[in-house]
Scaffold this motif. Structure first.
Motif, PDB file in Angstrom:
ATOM      1  N   VAL A   1       0.848  -1.187   0.000  1.00 57.05           N
ATOM      2  CA  VAL A   1       0.000   0.000   0.000  1.00 57.05           C
ATOM      3  C   VAL A   1       0.890   1.245   0.000  1.00 57.05           C
ATOM      4  CG1 VAL A   1      -2.023  -1.073   1.043  1.00 57.05           C
ATOM      5  CG2 VAL A   1      -0.248  -0.170   2.515  1.00 57.05           C
ATOM      6  N   HIS A   2       0.364   2.324  -0.559  1.00 54.96           N
ATOM      7  CA  HIS A   2       1.087   3.596  -0.668  1.00 54.96           C
ATOM      8  C   HIS A   2       0.309   4.681   0.043  1.00 54.96           C
ATOM      9  CE1 HIS A   2       3.654   2.063  -3.942  1.00 54.96           C
ATOM     10  NE2 HIS A   2       2.582   1.380  -4.287  1.00 54.96           N
ATOM     11  N   GLY A   3       1.026   5.662   0.543  1.00 59.57           N
ATOM     12  CA  GLY A   3       0.359   6.797   1.157  1.00 59.57           C
ATOM     13  C   GLY A   3       1.326   7.929   1.424  1.00 59.57           C
ATOM     14  N   PHE A   4       0.786   9.101   1.664  1.00 53.46           N
ATOM     15  CA  PHE A   4       1.579  10.279   2.017  1.00 53.46           C
ATOM     16  C   PHE A   4       2.239  10.049   3.365  1.00 53.46           C
ATOM     17  CE2 PHE A   4       1.866  14.305   4.320  1.00 53.46           C
ATOM     18  CZ  PHE A   4       2.678  15.026   3.455  1.00 53.46           C
ATOM     19  N   ALA A   5       3.519  10.383   3.478  1.00 57.55           N
ATOM     20  CA  ALA A   5       4.245  10.213   4.737  1.00 57.55           C
ATOM     21  C   ALA A   5       5.031  11.474   5.053  1.00 57.55           C
ATOM     22  CB  ALA A   5       5.192   9.020   4.632  1.00 57.55           C
ATOM     23  N   TRP A   6       5.278  11.654   6.339  1.00 58.73           N
ATOM     24  CA  TRP A   6       6.122  12.759   6.784  1.00 58.73           C
ATOM     25  C   TRP A   6       6.957  12.302   7.967  1.00 58.73           C
ATOM     26  CZ3 TRP A   6       5.671  14.780  11.721  1.00 58.73           C
ATOM     27  CH2 TRP A   6       4.540  14.428  12.433  1.00 58.73           C
ATOM     28  N   GLN A   7       8.049  13.003   8.206  1.00 56.92           N
ATOM     29  CA  GLN A   7       8.898  12.691   9.352  1.00 56.92           C
ATOM     30  C   GLN A   7       9.513  13.968   9.906  1.00 56.92           C
ATOM     31  OE1 GLN A   7      12.137  10.163   8.294  1.00 56.92           O
ATOM     32  NE2 GLN A   7      12.944  11.530   6.754  1.00 56.92           N
ATOM     33  N   ALA A   8       9.873  13.911  11.179  1.00 57.80           N
ATOM     34  CA  ALA A   8      10.567  15.006  11.853  1.00 57.80           C
ATOM     35  C   ALA A   8      11.739  14.403  12.623  1.00 57.80           C
ATOM     36  CB  ALA A   8       9.636  15.736  12.803  1.00 57.80           C
ATOM     37  N   VAL A   9      12.877  15.090  12.582  1.00 55.52           N
ATOM     38  CA  VAL A   9      14.104  14.591  13.203  1.00 55.52           C
ATOM     39  C   VAL A   9      14.724  15.722  14.016  1.00 55.52           C
ATOM     40  CG1 VAL A   9      16.383  13.597  12.774  1.00 55.52           C
ATOM     41  CG2 VAL A   9      14.500  13.076  11.229  1.00 55.52           C
ATOM     42  N   ALA A  10      15.233  15.388  15.196  1.00 55.44           N
ATOM     43  CA  ALA A  10      15.973  16.344  16.021  1.00 55.44           C
ATOM     44  C   ALA A  10      17.105  15.593  16.706  1.00 55.44           C
ATOM     45  CB  ALA A  10      15.071  16.985  17.062  1.00 55.44           C
ATOM     46  N   GLY A  11      18.243  16.257  16.832  1.00 57.79           N
ATOM     47  CA  GLY A  11      19.367  15.588  17.465  1.00 57.79           C
ATOM     48  C   GLY A  11      20.378  16.567  18.029  1.00 57.79           C
TER      49      GLY A  11
ATOM     50  N   LEU B   1      33.350  15.344  22.893  1.00 55.76           N
ATOM     51  CA  LEU B   1      34.110  14.673  23.946  1.00 55.76           C
ATOM     52  C   LEU B   1      35.586  15.065  23.872  1.00 55.76           C
ATOM     53  CD1 LEU B   1      32.532  11.106  23.666  1.00 55.76           C
ATOM     54  CD2 LEU B   1      31.946  12.912  25.286  1.00 55.76           C
ATOM     55  N   SER B   2      36.046  15.351  22.658  1.00 59.18           N
ATOM     56  CA  SER B   2      37.418  15.798  22.392  1.00 59.18           C
ATOM     57  C   SER B   2      37.375  16.495  21.035  1.00 59.18           C
ATOM     58  CB  SER B   2      38.382  14.601  22.382  1.00 59.18           C
ATOM     59  OG  SER B   2      38.223  13.842  21.207  1.00 59.18           O
ATOM     60  N   PRO B   3      38.507  17.003  20.553  1.00 60.47           N
ATOM     61  CA  PRO B   3      38.481  17.662  19.236  1.00 60.47           C
ATOM     62  C   PRO B   3      38.009  16.754  18.088  1.00 60.47           C
ATOM     63  CG  PRO B   3      40.462  18.266  20.411  1.00 60.47           C
ATOM     64  CD  PRO B   3      39.793  17.195  21.222  1.00 60.47           C
ATOM     65  N   ARG B   4      38.145  15.427  18.213  1.00 61.19           N
ATOM     66  CA  ARG B   4      37.771  14.514  17.131  1.00 61.19           C
ATOM     67  C   ARG B   4      36.574  13.609  17.448  1.00 61.19           C
ATOM     68  NH1 ARG B   4      41.999  12.573  13.147  1.00 61.19           N
ATOM     69  NH2 ARG B   4      43.118  14.492  12.738  1.00 61.19           N
ATOM     70  N   TRP B   5      36.154  13.534  18.675  1.00 58.65           N
ATOM     71  CA  TRP B   5      35.091  12.607  19.072  1.00 58.65           C
ATOM     72  C   TRP B   5      33.868  13.364  19.575  1.00 58.65           C
ATOM     73  CZ3 TRP B   5      35.346   7.413  18.339  1.00 58.65           C
ATOM     74  CH2 TRP B   5      36.592   6.871  18.064  1.00 58.65           C
ATOM     75  N   GLU B   6      32.670  12.884  19.186  1.00 55.99           N
ATOM     76  CA  GLU B   6      31.412  13.453  19.658  1.00 55.99           C
ATOM     77  C   GLU B   6      30.457  12.320  20.040  1.00 55.99           C
ATOM     78  OE1 GLU B   6      30.873  17.514  17.062  1.00 55.99           O
ATOM     79  OE2 GLU B   6      30.057  15.657  16.252  1.00 55.99           O
ATOM     80  N   LEU B   7      29.692  12.562  21.070  1.00 55.02           N
ATOM     81  CA  LEU B   7      28.604  11.674  21.461  1.00 55.02           C
ATOM     82  C   LEU B   7      27.334  12.238  20.827  1.00 55.02           C
ATOM     83  CD1 LEU B   7      27.733   9.262  23.214  1.00 55.02           C
ATOM     84  CD2 LEU B   7      27.377  10.876  25.082  1.00 55.02           C
ATOM     85  N   THR B   8      26.556  11.394  20.123  1.00 55.31           N
ATOM     86  CA  THR B   8      25.383  11.889  19.403  1.00 55.31           C
ATOM     87  C   THR B   8      24.105  11.209  19.905  1.00 55.31           C
ATOM     88  OG1 THR B   8      25.568  10.232  17.644  1.00 55.31           O
ATOM     89  CG2 THR B   8      26.745  12.316  17.322  1.00 55.31           C
ATOM     90  N   ALA B   9      23.005  11.938  19.821  1.00 52.29           N
ATOM     91  CA  ALA B   9      21.673  11.402  20.140  1.00 52.29           C
ATOM     92  C   ALA B   9      20.692  12.019  19.141  1.00 52.29           C
ATOM     93  CB  ALA B   9      21.273  11.745  21.559  1.00 52.29           C
ATOM     94  N   GLN B  10      19.789  11.183  18.630  1.00 55.40           N
ATOM     95  CA  GLN B  10      18.834  11.653  17.630  1.00 55.40           C
ATOM     96  C   GLN B  10      17.478  10.991  17.858  1.00 55.40           C
ATOM     97  OE1 GLN B  10      19.909  11.898  13.331  1.00 55.40           O
ATOM     98  NE2 GLN B  10      18.395  10.271  13.118  1.00 55.40           N
ATOM     99  N   TYR B  11      16.414  11.768  17.654  1.00 45.09           N
ATOM    100  CA  TYR B  11      15.045  11.259  17.738  1.00 45.09           C
ATOM    101  C   TYR B  11      14.379  11.458  16.380  1.00 45.09           C
ATOM    102  CZ  TYR B  11      10.071  11.065  18.694  1.00 45.09           C
ATOM    103  OH  TYR B  11       8.745  10.755  18.643  1.00 45.09           O
ATOM    104  N   ARG B  12      13.631  10.457  15.923  1.00 49.05           N
ATOM    105  CA  ARG B  12      12.906  10.544  14.642  1.00 49.05           C
ATOM    106  C   ARG B  12      11.485  10.036  14.838  1.00 49.05           C
ATOM    107  NH1 ARG B  12      12.613   6.219  10.428  1.00 49.05           N
ATOM    108  NH2 ARG B  12      11.729   7.179   8.583  1.00 49.05           N
ATOM    109  N   TYR B  13      10.524  10.817  14.335  1.00 47.38           N
ATOM    110  CA  TYR B  13       9.123  10.389  14.294  1.00 47.38           C
ATOM    111  C   TYR B  13       8.727  10.264  12.833  1.00 47.38           C
ATOM    112  CZ  TYR B  13       4.108  10.157  14.701  1.00 47.38           C
ATOM    113  OH  TYR B  13       2.802   9.744  14.604  1.00 47.38           O
TER     114      TYR B  13
END
Length: 94
Positions: free
Chosen positions: A34-44, A49-61
């Protein structure tokens, strides 16, 4: 933050066992695309942690709304498709 809109293609399958009698193979109730209109929202966020390392967190609906199709008997069915994702990660910069 971000978002998007578009067409979602969903493969819906449902099987059920016969309610009485000896165990048998499940009966296919729905097997449809089946097909239908879809949407999503993302925030993160990314926390350094240092000049080269990052801790990431993201939420998607994600929401494809209520989709309509036909079951194996030719009868109409409808199902709501939506979901939530939470992603945690570590990012390394080259």
């Amino acid at each position: 933050m971000g978002g998007g809109i578009g067409d979602a293609t969903v493969h819906v399958t449902t099987k059920a066992s016969k309610p009485f009698g000896p165990p048998t193979a499940p009966v296919q109730l729905i097997d449809d695309h089946v097909h239908g209109f879809a949407w999503q929202a993302v925030a993160g966020v990314a926390v350094p942690l240092s000049p080269r390392w990052e801790l990431t967190a993201q939420y998607r609906y994600f929401d494809a709304g209520t989709l309509h199709g036909d079951d194996t008997r030719g009868e109409d069915f409808q199902t709501k498709i939506h979901g939530h994702n939470v992603d945690l990660g570590v990012r390394f910069a080259f």
